[in-house]
Design a protein around this motif. Structure first.
Motif, PDB file in Angstrom:
ATOM      1  N   MET A   1     -42.928   5.863  -6.200  1.00 15.62           N
ATOM      2  CA  MET A   1     -44.329   5.795  -6.604  1.00 15.62           C
ATOM      3  C   MET A   1     -44.397   5.351  -8.057  1.00 15.62           C
ATOM      4  O   MET A   1     -43.618   5.809  -8.878  1.00 15.62           O
ATOM      5  CB  MET A   1     -44.971   7.171  -6.422  1.00 15.62           C
ATOM      6  CG  MET A   1     -46.453   7.212  -6.704  1.00 15.62           C
ATOM      7  SD  MET A   1     -47.497   6.417  -5.478  1.00 15.62           S
ATOM      8  CE  MET A   1     -47.528   7.628  -4.190  1.00 15.62           C
ATOM      9  N   GLU A   2     -45.318   4.452  -8.337  1.00 16.64           N
ATOM     10  CA  GLU A   2     -45.519   3.961  -9.697  1.00 16.64           C
ATOM     11  C   GLU A   2     -46.980   4.099 -10.100  1.00 16.64           C
ATOM     12  O   GLU A   2     -47.866   4.095  -9.255  1.00 16.64           O
ATOM     13  CB  GLU A   2     -45.120   2.484  -9.813  1.00 16.64           C
ATOM     14  CG  GLU A   2     -43.636   2.249  -9.782  1.00 16.64           C
ATOM     15  CD  GLU A   2     -43.269   0.817 -10.146  1.00 16.64           C
ATOM     16  OE1 GLU A   2     -44.117   0.087 -10.682  1.00 16.64           O
ATOM     17  OE2 GLU A   2     -42.131   0.435  -9.876  1.00 16.64           O
ATOM     18  N   ASN A   3     -47.214   4.189 -11.401  1.00 13.31           N
ATOM     19  CA  ASN A   3     -48.552   4.248 -11.973  1.00 13.31           C
ATOM     20  C   ASN A   3     -48.659   3.146 -13.018  1.00 13.31           C
ATOM     21  O   ASN A   3     -47.857   3.097 -13.938  1.00 13.31           O
ATOM     22  CB  ASN A   3     -48.811   5.621 -12.614  1.00 13.31           C
ATOM     23  CG  ASN A   3     -50.168   5.699 -13.293  1.00 13.31           C
ATOM     24  OD1 ASN A   3     -50.474   4.932 -14.190  1.00 13.31           O
ATOM     25  ND2 ASN A   3     -50.968   6.651 -12.875  1.00 13.31           N
ATOM     26  N   GLU A  47     -52.030   3.541  -8.504  1.00  8.65           N
ATOM     27  CA  GLU A  47     -50.788   4.178  -8.076  1.00  8.65           C
ATOM     28  C   GLU A  47     -50.453   3.763  -6.655  1.00  8.65           C
ATOM     29  O   GLU A  47     -51.323   3.731  -5.787  1.00  8.65           O
ATOM     30  CB  GLU A  47     -50.909   5.704  -8.103  1.00  8.65           C
ATOM     31  CG  GLU A  47     -50.919   6.279  -9.480  1.00  8.65           C
ATOM     32  CD  GLU A  47     -50.889   7.792  -9.487  1.00  8.65           C
ATOM     33  OE1 GLU A  47     -50.692   8.332 -10.577  1.00  8.65           O
ATOM     34  OE2 GLU A  47     -51.065   8.436  -8.436  1.00  8.65           O
ATOM     35  N   ALA A  48     -49.181   3.462  -6.443  1.00 10.60           N
ATOM     36  CA  ALA A  48     -48.686   3.118  -5.109  1.00 10.60           C
ATOM     37  C   ALA A  48     -47.180   2.917  -5.205  1.00 10.60           C
ATOM     38  O   ALA A  48     -46.606   2.968  -6.293  1.00 10.60           O
ATOM     39  CB  ALA A  48     -49.356   1.844  -4.590  1.00 10.60           C
ATOM     40  N   GLU A  49     -46.584   2.660  -4.054  1.00 11.95           N
ATOM     41  CA  GLU A  49     -45.175   2.273  -4.060  1.00 11.95           C
ATOM     42  C   GLU A  49     -45.057   0.903  -4.716  1.00 11.95           C
ATOM     43  O   GLU A  49     -46.023   0.132  -4.754  1.00 11.95           O
ATOM     44  CB  GLU A  49     -44.637   2.231  -2.629  1.00 11.95           C
ATOM     45  CG  GLU A  49     -44.613   3.585  -1.949  1.00 11.95           C
ATOM     46  CD  GLU A  49     -43.772   4.633  -2.682  1.00 11.95           C
ATOM     47  OE1 GLU A  49     -42.739   4.269  -3.282  1.00 11.95           O
ATOM     48  OE2 GLU A  49     -44.148   5.814  -2.651  1.00 11.95           O
ATOM     49  N   GLU A  50     -43.891   0.585  -5.234  1.00 14.15           N
ATOM     50  CA  GLU A  50     -43.698  -0.620  -6.041  1.00 14.15           C
ATOM     51  C   GLU A  50     -44.192  -1.895  -5.359  1.00 14.15           C
ATOM     52  O   GLU A  50     -44.895  -2.694  -5.956  1.00 14.15           O
ATOM     53  CB  GLU A  50     -42.215  -0.763  -6.394  1.00 14.15           C
ATOM     54  CG  GLU A  50     -41.923  -1.954  -7.280  1.00 14.15           C
ATOM     55  CD  GLU A  50     -40.452  -2.113  -7.603  1.00 14.15           C
ATOM     56  OE1 GLU A  50     -40.110  -3.119  -8.239  1.00 14.15           O
ATOM     57  OE2 GLU A  50     -39.643  -1.249  -7.216  1.00 14.15           O
ATOM     58  N   GLN A  52     -46.399  -2.307  -2.887  1.00 11.60           N
ATOM     59  CA  GLN A  52     -47.855  -2.293  -2.721  1.00 11.60           C
ATOM     60  C   GLN A  52     -48.547  -2.588  -4.054  1.00 11.60           C
ATOM     61  O   GLN A  52     -49.511  -3.345  -4.111  1.00 11.60           O
ATOM     62  CB  GLN A  52     -48.332  -0.931  -2.221  1.00 11.60           C
ATOM     63  CG  GLN A  52     -47.880  -0.583  -0.824  1.00 11.60           C
ATOM     64  CD  GLN A  52     -48.089   0.888  -0.536  1.00 11.60           C
ATOM     65  OE1 GLN A  52     -47.433   1.738  -1.118  1.00 11.60           O
ATOM     66  NE2 GLN A  52     -49.013   1.181   0.354  1.00 11.60           N
ATOM     67  N   THR A  77     -46.926   0.483 -17.657  1.00  2.31           N
ATOM     68  CA  THR A  77     -46.408   1.422 -16.661  1.00  2.31           C
ATOM     69  C   THR A  77     -46.339   2.809 -17.282  1.00  2.31           C
ATOM     70  O   THR A  77     -45.844   2.979 -18.394  1.00  2.31           O
ATOM     71  CB  THR A  77     -45.002   0.992 -16.195  1.00  2.31           C
ATOM     72  OG1 THR A  77     -45.097  -0.317 -15.632  1.00  2.31           O
ATOM     73  CG2 THR A  77     -44.453   1.949 -15.148  1.00  2.31           C
ATOM     74  N   ILE A  81     -47.215  10.464 -12.685  1.00  2.00           N
ATOM     75  CA  ILE A  81     -47.973  10.143 -11.481  1.00  2.00           C
ATOM     76  C   ILE A  81     -49.131  11.134 -11.364  1.00  2.00           C
ATOM     77  O   ILE A  81     -48.949  12.337 -11.458  1.00  2.00           O
ATOM     78  CB  ILE A  81     -47.066  10.220 -10.226  1.00  2.00           C
ATOM     79  CG1 ILE A  81     -45.876   9.263 -10.363  1.00  2.00           C
ATOM     80  CG2 ILE A  81     -47.862   9.947  -8.956  1.00  2.00           C
ATOM     81  CD1 ILE A  81     -46.227   7.807 -10.564  1.00  2.00           C
TER      82      ILE A  81
END
Length: 91
Positions: A1-3, A47-50, A52, A77, A81
């Motif tokens: 997960m990334e923000n 926020e989502a997986e890389e 997406q 970045t 999260i």
């Protein structure tokens, strides 16, 4: 997960940009928010997986509406999260 925080420059206010960004986020499984800034930019926290998130940023960069014109994106970045449950337009 990334923000990611995404600051969008260009003709992005008064052209349906936020509603289109919300629709794209929902289609791609991205959560967070989008908000107009006083200086004419639009700020997005997503926020989502890389994969997406990358696709969402590509779509934002293309300009989500025929009337918008994205000139540049400033992407930051964040390590923290937030765990948003949906994507919303902030007024």
């Amino acid at each position: 997960m990334e923000n990611n925080r995404i600051l969008v420059h260009g003709r992005v206010q008064g052209v349906g940009f936020r509603a289109s960004a919300k629709q794209m986020a929902e289609q791609l499984g991205v959560t967070g928010w989008v908000k107009n800034q006083p200086d004419g930019t639009v700020l997005i926290e997503a926020e989502a997986e890389e994969g997406q998130l990358k696709r969402f940023i590509e779509k934002i960069n293309e300009g989500p509406t025929p009337f918008s014109q994205v000139e540049s994106l400033d992407i930051t970045t964040h390590d923290e999260i937030q765990g948003y449950s949906r994507f919303k337009v902030v007024h």
